[in-house]
Design a protein around this motif. Structure first.
Motif, short mmCIF file in Angstrom:
data_model
loop_
_atom_site.label_atom_id
_atom_site.label_comp_id
_atom_site.label_asym_id
_atom_site.label_seq_id
_atom_site.Cartn_x
_atom_site.Cartn_y
_atom_site.Cartn_z
N ARG A 1 0.75 -1.30 -0.34
CA ARG A 1 -0.49 -0.02 0.10
C ARG A 1 1.33 1.46 -0.37
NH1 ARG A 1 -4.76 -1.10 3.76
NH2 ARG A 1 -6.01 -3.48 3.50
N LYS A 2 2.00 1.15 0.82
CA LYS A 2 2.66 2.39 0.38
C LYS A 2 4.14 2.94 -0.81
CE LYS A 2 3.46 2.36 6.21
NZ LYS A 2 4.85 1.87 6.99
N THR A 3 3.62 3.57 -0.86
CA THR A 3 4.34 3.98 -2.07
C THR A 3 5.63 3.51 -2.14
OG1 THR A 3 3.22 6.35 -2.62
CG2 THR A 3 4.95 6.37 -4.30
N GLY A 4 6.70 4.22 -1.22
CA GLY A 4 8.01 3.78 -1.68
C GLY A 4 7.45 2.17 -1.54
N GLU A 5 7.60 1.17 -0.92
CA GLU A 5 7.66 0.38 -0.34
C GLU A 5 7.14 -0.78 -2.17
OE1 GLU A 5 8.30 -4.39 0.28
OE2 GLU A 5 9.43 -1.64 1.46
N ARG A 6 5.53 0.16 -2.67
CA ARG A 6 5.50 -0.40 -3.79
C ARG A 6 6.03 -0.09 -5.18
NH1 ARG A 6 0.45 2.08 -3.50
NH2 ARG A 6 1.10 3.84 -4.50
N ARG A 7 6.57 1.35 -5.03
CA ARG A 7 7.64 1.20 -6.08
C ARG A 7 8.84 0.12 -5.81
NH1 ARG A 7 7.72 7.78 -6.75
NH2 ARG A 7 5.53 8.82 -6.98
N ARG A 8 9.10 0.16 -4.22
CA ARG A 8 11.00 -1.16 -4.55
C ARG A 8 10.44 -2.22 -5.21
NH1 ARG A 8 11.82 -5.19 -1.91
NH2 ARG A 8 10.04 -4.97 -0.72
N VAL A 9 9.13 -2.94 -4.92
CA VAL A 9 8.51 -4.20 -5.48
C VAL A 9 8.22 -4.29 -7.06
CG1 VAL A 9 6.71 -5.42 -5.41
CG2 VAL A 9 7.58 -4.53 -3.47
N LEU A 10 7.63 -3.21 -7.79
CA LEU A 10 7.59 -3.01 -9.21
C LEU A 10 8.96 -3.51 -9.32
CD1 LEU A 10 5.23 -0.46 -9.51
CD2 LEU A 10 4.67 -3.15 -9.96
N SER A 11 9.88 -2.49 -8.99
CA SER A 11 11.48 -2.09 -9.94
C SER A 11 11.99 -3.51 -10.19
CB SER A 11 12.41 -1.26 -9.12
OG SER A 11 12.64 -1.32 -7.65
N GLU A 12 12.10 -3.75 -8.88
CA GLU A 12 12.31 -5.91 -9.30
C GLU A 12 11.55 -6.43 -9.70
OE1 GLU A 12 11.96 -7.43 -5.14
OE2 GLU A 12 13.93 -5.56 -4.46
N LEU A 13 10.15 -5.80 -10.27
CA LEU A 13 9.35 -6.81 -11.29
C LEU A 13 9.51 -6.00 -13.07
CD1 LEU A 13 6.24 -6.98 -9.44
CD2 LEU A 13 7.79 -9.15 -9.78
N ALA A 14 9.85 -5.28 -12.81
CA ALA A 14 10.05 -3.96 -14.53
C ALA A 14 10.93 -4.87 -15.43
CB ALA A 14 10.87 -3.16 -14.05
N ALA A 15 11.44 -5.64 -15.09
CA ALA A 15 12.25 -6.59 -16.03
C ALA A 15 11.65 -7.75 -16.40
CB ALA A 15 13.84 -6.44 -15.72
N GLU A 16 10.95 -8.47 -15.47
CA GLU A 16 9.88 -9.70 -16.08
C GLU A 16 9.58 -10.02 -17.27
OE1 GLU A 16 9.37 -13.30 -16.01
OE2 GLU A 16 9.98 -12.65 -13.96
N GLN A 17 10.47 -10.86 -18.11
CA GLN A 17 9.08 -10.70 -19.25
C GLN A 17 7.98 -12.23 -19.88
OE1 GLN A 17 12.45 -12.52 -21.72
NE2 GLN A 17 14.07 -11.89 -20.56
#
Length: 286
Positions: free
Chosen positions: A146-162
């Motif tokens: 729910r928190k913006t910082g944590e959400r962006r951290r998780v998404l940054s780790e998924l950004a390269a997922e094919q």
């Protein structure tokens, strides 16, 4: 590896409609009527479902939800060990998929109690099927932090997922989620916002993440929401030598490699995993 030692009782995970009551299978009706115990995520909602389906549930109806799941699992598995047929249902869809059920299955497997399922509707698969995005390989991520910082951290780790990614999200957070997706995955990445699947006001909006973020912010989105996002394209180009040099400079200054990669990745808005793997590849070829 364990064999089933329980000869009589069993745990049954039963999928319930995610919207349209017509999706309730004859087998679901039969198993609910014959069960010794029905463990429901919300007993009031279950009784409404029972009434809507016009069935008579003769067994005990117990509450089994995220707040009591750990304690409840022990009792449900013990009932099955003693010969009861215990059916687990959630408010909608399949138990144990981003809903209560996993702990019961895990404990039952440890103790050799039979576990089976009555397959039913799934919001994950329904959204994937209607999204128009590749479905041959996908990963389900459930709800983001729910928190913006944590959400962006998780998404940054998924950004390269094919693989195609599937998320759940609440209506009051969907605009922020889409904005963060556009920021971390890139504004042109294709996605689909699927809402109220199988219900009267079902709607699927498809487009680039930037357009979807603007649409959600402007118009608002209501109902049950599933977001499907296409996977990243394969990265063939080598990482910039300057970026790799930045990482190595931080490592030389005393930073751990992963921490140095995280700093550089955040600075250049790149996935940490991509930077880390590029550094390892660079070191291997040196």
């Amino acid at each position: 590896m364990s064999a089933h030692s329980s000869q009589h009782g069993r745990i049954v995970l039963a999928g319930t409609p995610i919207g349209n009551l017509g999706d309730a299978s004859p087998r679901l009706r039969e198993i609910l009527e014959s069960a010794d115990v029905v463990a429901a995520e919300d007993t009031r909602m279950f009784h409404r479902l029972q009434s809507a389906l016009g069935i008579e549930v003769r067994g005990r109806v117990l509450a089994h939800h995220e707040h009591n799941e750990q304690a409840s699992a022990e009792g449900l598995v013990s009932m099955a060990e003693q010969g009861s047929e215990v059916v687990i249902v959630t408010d909608a869809g399949m138990p144990a998929v981003s809903d209560p059920g996993y702990r019961v299955v895990s404990l039952a497997a440890q103790r050799g109690v039979m576990v089976t399922s009555v397959p039913g509707p799934s919001a994950v698969l329904a959204a994937l099927a209607v999204s128009g995005i590749a479905s041959d390989r996908f990963a389900f991520e459930g709800f983001l932090p729910r928190k913006t910082g944590e959400r962006r951290r998780v998404l940054s780790e998924l950004a390269a997922e094919q693989r195609t990614l599937v998320f759940f999200e609440a209506p009051h957070r969907i605009d922020d989620m889409l904005e963060d997706l556009a920021l971390t995955f890139g504004p042109s990445r294709r996605a689909a916002v699927c809402r109220e699947l199988t219900k009267l006001h079902e709607d699927v909006v498809r487009g680039p993440l930037s357009d979807l973020a603007e649409w959600a912010s402007r118009d608002g989105v209501r109902g049950e929401i599933v977001v499907v996002v296409e996977g990243a394209e394969e990265q063939n180009a080598a990482m910039s030598g300057d970026l790799l040099a930045d990482v190595e400079a931080l490592v030389a200054a005393g930073h751990r490699l992963k921490d140095a990669c995280a700093v550089v990745a955040e600075k250049h808005r790149l996935p940490k995993r991509e930077v880390y793997e590029a550094v390892l590849a660079s070191r291997g070829s040196a």
